[in-house]
Motif scaffolding. Structure first.
Motif, PDB file in Angstrom:
ATOM      1  N   VAL A 156      41.054  40.604  39.307  1.00  0.00           N
ATOM      2  CA  VAL A 156      41.490  40.301  40.672  1.00  0.00           C
ATOM      3  C   VAL A 156      42.544  41.310  41.123  1.00  0.00           C
ATOM      4  O   VAL A 156      42.492  41.818  42.257  1.00  0.00           O
ATOM      5  CB  VAL A 156      42.048  38.860  40.744  1.00  0.00           C
ATOM      6  CG1 VAL A 156      42.685  38.596  42.112  1.00  0.00           C
ATOM      7  CG2 VAL A 156      40.941  37.843  40.495  1.00  0.00           C
ATOM      8  N   ARG A 169      36.526  40.311  46.619  1.00  0.00           N
ATOM      9  CA  ARG A 169      37.735  39.792  45.984  1.00  0.00           C
ATOM     10  C   ARG A 169      37.696  38.268  45.900  1.00  0.00           C
ATOM     11  O   ARG A 169      38.068  37.677  44.887  1.00  0.00           O
ATOM     12  CB  ARG A 169      38.977  40.238  46.756  1.00  0.00           C
ATOM     13  CG  ARG A 169      39.393  41.678  46.484  1.00  0.00           C
ATOM     14  CD  ARG A 169      40.685  42.002  47.195  1.00  0.00           C
ATOM     15  NE  ARG A 169      40.483  42.158  48.627  1.00  0.00           N
ATOM     16  CZ  ARG A 169      41.443  42.027  49.539  1.00  0.00           C
ATOM     17  NH1 ARG A 169      42.665  41.702  49.173  1.00  0.00           N
ATOM     18  NH2 ARG A 169      41.187  42.223  50.816  1.00  0.00           N
ATOM     19  N   LEU A 173      37.613  36.080  42.546  1.00  0.00           N
ATOM     20  CA  LEU A 173      38.675  35.092  42.365  1.00  0.00           C
ATOM     21  C   LEU A 173      38.101  33.715  42.056  1.00  0.00           C
ATOM     22  O   LEU A 173      38.594  33.007  41.171  1.00  0.00           O
ATOM     23  CB  LEU A 173      39.532  35.032  43.628  1.00  0.00           C
ATOM     24  CG  LEU A 173      40.667  33.994  43.625  1.00  0.00           C
ATOM     25  CD1 LEU A 173      41.647  34.275  42.492  1.00  0.00           C
ATOM     26  CD2 LEU A 173      41.386  33.992  44.974  1.00  0.00           C
TER      27      LEU A 173
END
Length: 228
Positions: A156, A169, A173
């Motif tokens: 991340v 992202r 995550l």
């Protein structure tokens, strides 16, 4: 220049890693002290969680097999380290030698730290008359939980550092969060760790990633200042 093309050193400074490093280091230290001093409320909590999940594991063999597959293969520490190795090689191909070495070194430090703490603390693992799984080495901290947090946290951070697309992202995550929570739950369900072992692994892993991010940011800032 598009955000996806930003160099690691061009990302803006952010106070979150510093705060995270302080908070998670303090939490891990507190858990360590409570485990070493055998604080009774913590031991009682560990036992109650362990007893409840072990009864569930014994009574549901199919679910137990699923947990073993997830714990021993999908989220195994060696699977996590293999993922770090892939990222390391990819960064080298991108010409990001420093960042590649930093990622690999952070992963290695995390592994060495958890093994050193296991040896130093020497906490016994749960023992059951009818175990559904087994594990080696001492209990605190959970190596599976810590390795998952370090690996997922590094991924991340790396995506943020390189200005990756927000959707990518977010996806990483979400998958990472499911992974580090999931592996902790499997270790408890299989009866090879106490709850405080998993909490210790999570907090230590988060502290390692946060400290690594802070140190890398300061190194880059120092190098840019020297060049200027």
């Amino acid at each position: 220049m598009r955000s996806s093309q930003l160099a690691p050193s061009s990302r803006p400074a952010h106070p979150a890693p510093v705060l995270a490093a302080v908070v998670f280091t303090a939490l891990a230290t507190l858990l360590l002290l409570l485990v070493v001093t055998e604080w009774r409320p913590l031991l009682s909590f560990d036992r109650s969680v362990g007893d409840a999940l072990h009864d569930l594991a014994v009574g549901n063999p199919a679910l137990t097999r699923t947990n073993r597959i997830l714990s021993d293969w999908v989220w195994d520490p060696w699977t996590m380290r293999a993922l770090v190795a892939v990222v390391f090689l990819w960064l080298l191909r991108q010409g990001e030698r420093l960042l590649a070495l930093w990622i690999a070194a952070t992963s290695a430090v995390g592994s060495l730290m958890q093994q050193g703490l296991k040896a130093a603390v020497g906490r016994d693992r749960p023992e059951w008359p009818d175990p559904v799984d087994s594990a080696h080495f001492s209990a605190w901290p959970s190596g599976h939980a810590m390795t998952a947090v370090v690996t997922c946290g590094l991924l991340v951070w790396l995506l943020w550092l390189r200005g990756a697309d927000r959707r990518l992202r977010t996806a990483v995550l979400v998958v990472g969060t499911v992974s580090w929570i999931g592996v902790g739950v499997t270790r408890l369900y299989l009866g090879v760790h106490w709850a405080s072992d998993v909490l210790g692994g999570w907090s230590l892993g988060a502290a390692v990633v946060a400290l690594s991010a802070v140190a890398y940011g300061r190194l880059i800032a120092s190098r840019e200042g020297t060049s200027a």
